[in-house]
Design an enzyme around this catalytic site. Sequence first.
Site, short mmCIF file in Angstrom:
data_model
loop_
_atom_site.label_atom_id
_atom_site.label_comp_id
_atom_site.label_asym_id
_atom_site.label_seq_id
_atom_site.Cartn_x
_atom_site.Cartn_y
_atom_site.Cartn_z
N ARG A 126 0.92 -1.18 -0.17
CA ARG A 126 -0.01 -0.04 -0.09
C ARG A 126 0.91 1.31 -0.09
O ARG A 126 0.54 2.31 0.32
CB ARG A 126 -0.88 -0.28 1.02
N LYS A 148 2.50 11.20 -11.55
CA LYS A 148 1.57 10.45 -12.44
C LYS A 148 2.29 9.24 -12.65
O LYS A 148 3.35 9.14 -13.28
CB LYS A 148 1.16 11.27 -13.62
N GLU A 190 8.10 17.39 -25.26
CA GLU A 190 7.55 17.84 -24.12
C GLU A 190 8.39 19.13 -23.70
O GLU A 190 7.61 19.97 -22.78
CB GLU A 190 7.79 16.59 -23.02
N LYS A 232 6.41 22.99 -14.52
CA LYS A 232 5.66 21.92 -14.34
C LYS A 232 5.33 21.72 -12.79
O LYS A 232 4.19 21.67 -12.12
CB LYS A 232 6.37 20.32 -14.66
N GLU A 242 -4.92 16.96 -10.99
CA GLU A 242 -5.59 17.40 -12.22
C GLU A 242 -7.11 17.53 -12.04
O GLU A 242 -7.86 17.03 -12.85
CB GLU A 242 -5.35 16.39 -13.24
N ARG A 246 -4.17 21.31 -14.24
CA ARG A 246 -2.98 20.55 -14.67
C ARG A 246 -3.17 19.73 -15.92
O ARG A 246 -2.19 19.43 -16.65
CB ARG A 246 -2.72 19.17 -13.69
N ASN A 250 -1.28 18.48 -20.92
CA ASN A 250 -1.57 17.48 -21.80
C ASN A 250 -1.65 18.03 -23.01
O ASN A 250 -2.45 17.50 -24.05
CB ASN A 250 -2.90 16.52 -21.31
N HIS A 253 -1.63 15.82 -26.34
CA HIS A 253 -1.86 14.45 -25.90
C HIS A 253 -2.88 13.59 -26.27
O HIS A 253 -2.86 12.58 -26.42
CB HIS A 253 -1.36 14.26 -24.36
N HIS A 257 -2.15 10.47 -28.13
CA HIS A 257 -2.50 9.31 -27.36
C HIS A 257 -3.11 8.29 -28.03
O HIS A 257 -3.05 7.21 -28.35
CB HIS A 257 -3.15 9.34 -25.96
N HIS A 270 6.46 8.15 -27.58
CA HIS A 270 5.32 8.74 -27.13
C HIS A 270 5.45 10.63 -27.57
O HIS A 270 4.79 11.17 -27.99
CB HIS A 270 5.41 8.81 -25.53
P1 NAD Z 1 11.34 5.17 -22.78
O1 NAD Z 1 11.16 5.08 -21.22
O2 NAD Z 1 10.66 4.10 -23.63
O3 NAD Z 1 12.88 5.67 -23.07
C1 NAD Z 1 13.21 5.63 -24.63
C2 NAD Z 1 14.25 4.69 -24.60
O4 NAD Z 1 15.71 5.15 -24.31
C3 NAD Z 1 14.24 3.43 -24.45
O5 NAD Z 1 14.62 2.32 -25.17
C4 NAD Z 1 15.26 3.39 -23.02
O6 NAD Z 1 15.73 2.22 -22.79
C5 NAD Z 1 16.05 4.17 -23.68
N1 NAD Z 1 17.07 5.03 -22.60
C6 NAD Z 1 16.77 5.49 -21.64
N2 NAD Z 1 17.76 6.23 -21.07
C7 NAD Z 1 18.85 6.21 -21.86
C8 NAD Z 1 20.04 6.59 -21.97
N3 NAD Z 1 20.65 7.40 -21.01
N4 NAD Z 1 20.99 6.31 -22.78
C9 NAD Z 1 20.45 5.48 -23.88
N5 NAD Z 1 19.18 4.94 -23.92
C10 NAD Z 1 18.31 5.22 -22.98
O7 NAD Z 1 10.59 6.33 -23.25
P2 NAD Z 1 10.26 8.14 -22.73
O8 NAD Z 1 10.29 8.92 -23.72
O9 NAD Z 1 11.42 8.24 -21.83
O10 NAD Z 1 9.09 7.95 -21.70
C11 NAD Z 1 7.89 7.90 -22.41
C12 NAD Z 1 6.89 7.60 -21.42
O11 NAD Z 1 6.67 8.58 -20.58
C13 NAD Z 1 5.47 6.92 -22.00
O12 NAD Z 1 5.11 5.92 -21.39
C14 NAD Z 1 4.64 8.16 -21.39
O13 NAD Z 1 3.20 7.63 -21.29
C15 NAD Z 1 5.21 8.38 -20.11
N6 NAD Z 1 5.03 9.82 -19.81
C16 NAD Z 1 4.47 9.92 -18.52
C17 NAD Z 1 4.38 11.13 -18.00
C18 NAD Z 1 3.99 11.24 -16.43
O14 NAD Z 1 3.73 12.55 -16.15
N7 NAD Z 1 4.01 10.54 -15.60
C19 NAD Z 1 4.70 12.24 -18.92
C20 NAD Z 1 4.88 12.30 -20.09
C21 NAD Z 1 5.22 10.83 -20.57
N1 GLY Z 2 2.49 15.07 -18.35
C1 GLY Z 2 1.48 15.50 -17.96
C2 GLY Z 2 1.25 15.63 -16.40
O1 GLY Z 2 1.99 15.37 -15.71
O2 GLY Z 2 0.31 16.03 -15.83
#
Ligand code: NAD
Ligand code: GLY
Length: 369
Positions: A126, A148, A190, A232, A242, A246, A250, A253, A257, A270
Amino acid sequence: MQASSSVSQVRIALGERTYPILIGAGLLADPGSYQAAPSGGDALIVTNTTVAPLYAERLARALAGRHRQVHQVALPDGEQHKHWETLNRIFDVLLGHGADRKTVLYALGGGVVGDMTGFAAACYMRGVPFVQVPTTLLAQVDSSVGGKTAINHPLGKNMIGAFYQPRLVLCDLDVLASLPARELSAGLAEVIKYGPIADMAFFDWIEANVDALRACDRDALAHAVERSCQIKAEVVGQDERESGLRAILNFGHTFGHAIEAGLGYGAWLHGEAVGAGMVMAAQLSHALGLVDAAFVQRLTALIARAGLPTRGAVLDAHDNAGRYLQLMRLDKKAEGGEIRFVVIDGPGRAAVRAAPDALVRQVIERCCR
Ligand code: NAD
Ligand code: GLY
């Protein structure tokens, strides 16, 4: 706020859940960087098979003096693995080691690892503490900040998750040097987002520095990460869960999405989907009479210079707009089946609006290949 000459600090102000984001070079391997995180119990580094060989040992050494034992799990790499079965591997490892409530999870990777680790931390017993050590630009400017956490469902992106804040976010700029160019561009989507929704002076700065950012210039990256996190932090500090404001984070997005879910997770990155999605959302803003064509052109040109797609994907050869609408009705901002879009309500200002289906269809038809 300046913590030292080379490390800057941004605070996410959320009362008792307030935490720092540290931004600088050489942070990951420095045991002193982790002071804000709990110590004493075990640690589990959650990473993936790509990032583990690059940085996991460095992180494990930095944590060795702070934790009783430091365990690791390397998940399969990719958005297509951001689901229940992969999440369960984290629980398997935690339970296999008899991890207790003092265990701290460290998310070492991009947004996929960060979102899954945060969700695992929210659920295990939890709730156990977790720390974000983002290794992509996208994760440093957005996903590691604000709490998030989620996994995908085949019918919708990030549909299963929780708001759960980390104790610390550590943005080590050095790790961006190993990031493939395509991933750096995805992160720029972003970064660019923050301009039209909140700060056109920052947008001007990105226009002037986009080539330096793509060339991984350390000073340019430092400013981009710091300013993005500041914006942010400001938004999340006012609306953590949100209930209103907030949603502006998006921007792009809702369309993006739909592209990710419609093409199958991992087909487009993404950030790429968000790049094209921002053009579509800007076109919709123009169609609603909120911004002029010159603004849409300016945004589109910057997205192209960042190395991102400016046109949406075709999701259905027969009824492309219909498929987008179907997917977007599952967006988390939708209410009673009515899609709500983040639109630009004048440069530097965003709003959330519904729009007539016919107008949205026109925008999709104009924007997709
Ligand atoms: P990812 O996590 O898939 O990373 C991208 C690629 O880079 C992967 O293949 C990873 O293994 C590689 N990688 C990571 N760090 C590296 C490094 N330093 N050197 C070499 N390779 C490296 O993608 P991302 O773009 O980081 O994240 C996308 C995800 O984030 C999506 O799932 C999206 O929904 C999520 N997201 C969440 C929020 C939130 O607020 N929580 C906001 C935006 C996006
Ligand atoms: N990436 C959108 C949020 O964090 O609200």
